[in-house]
Design an enzyme around this catalytic site. Sequence first.
Site, PDB file in Angstrom:
ATOM      1  N   PRO A 120      13.832  11.872  -2.770  1.00  0.00           N
ATOM      2  CA  PRO A 120      13.374  10.244  -2.539  1.00  0.00           C
ATOM      3  C   PRO A 120      13.167   9.588  -1.113  1.00  0.00           C
ATOM      4  O   PRO A 120      14.049  10.301  -0.260  1.00  0.00           O
ATOM      5  CB  PRO A 120      14.400   9.487  -3.506  1.00  0.00           C
ATOM      6  N   CYS A 121      12.643   8.653  -1.021  1.00  0.00           N
ATOM      7  CA  CYS A 121      12.355   8.090   0.130  1.00  0.00           C
ATOM      8  C   CYS A 121      13.569   7.755   0.875  1.00  0.00           C
ATOM      9  O   CYS A 121      14.441   7.383   0.087  1.00  0.00           O
ATOM     10  CB  CYS A 121      11.325   6.899   0.021  1.00  0.00           C
TER      11      CYS A 121
END
Length: 275
Positions: free
Chosen positions: A172-173
Amino acid sequence: MMQKLDQLKALFAEMKNALIAYSGGIDSALVAKIAYDVLGDGAIALTAESPSLLPEDLEDAIAQAAAIGIAHQIVQTHELDNPNYAANPVNRCYFCKSELHDTLKPLALQWGYPYVVDGVNADDLHDYRPGIQAAKERGARSPLAEVGVTKAEVREIAKYLGLPYWDKPAQPCLSSRFPYGEEITIAKLQRVGRAEVYLRRLGWKNIRVRSQGDTARIEVLPDQVKEFVLQTDLPTLIEAFKSYGFLYTTLDLEGYQSGKLNQVLQFNVSSTNGR
């Protein structure tokens, strides 16, 4: 599995044209693969480039799209310009996905793609994901979730279809590495990114570097904690992390868990109910 794969194919056949919000993760990669297999030139993948995306992950996304064969473009998003995002509230992902889909939807309409689809799977619906609401508000569709495909089934179908990255770890970011309420800046994102790349190059794949103030907290898989301590040159690692801007480097003895920073939300709810 085959029944759900057939359902996904039928879903894209009905769409006829679709733009895929493609991060390069296994979920959106599977969506891109099926969309391309069904629609050919009627499918296109777009990846959002921003400071919260590691350059190495962007390179992987480009390579994976090329392997699939789908048309692929990169667009710039500017979620950090929104103070509601940079302040890192508990619904930060809402503002991230708002920026993403406010960027993708006009392009989709301009280019003749009536549908914007993402890689949200059925398991995501049971986690705290405020970004899903932002995507829905902007008309995005989630084929995997619509068909009921779980994360395990995503990997199973991807392997069946011959995708070489079917077992790729979730990534994920980088903004997900910070506790809610701590301001996110480009410098902080870059610091975390460099630290995680350092660990990846040492051979550790499923890892996170959580950042809180000037402290880095390394997470490896629970069954690898002891191995990490025994095999890693800790003084060299500490010096590397200091060069990135961390004053303190720690190891989470509990190990890596996806969405771990959301535990504070569950704790607060439990504490309130227990009063």
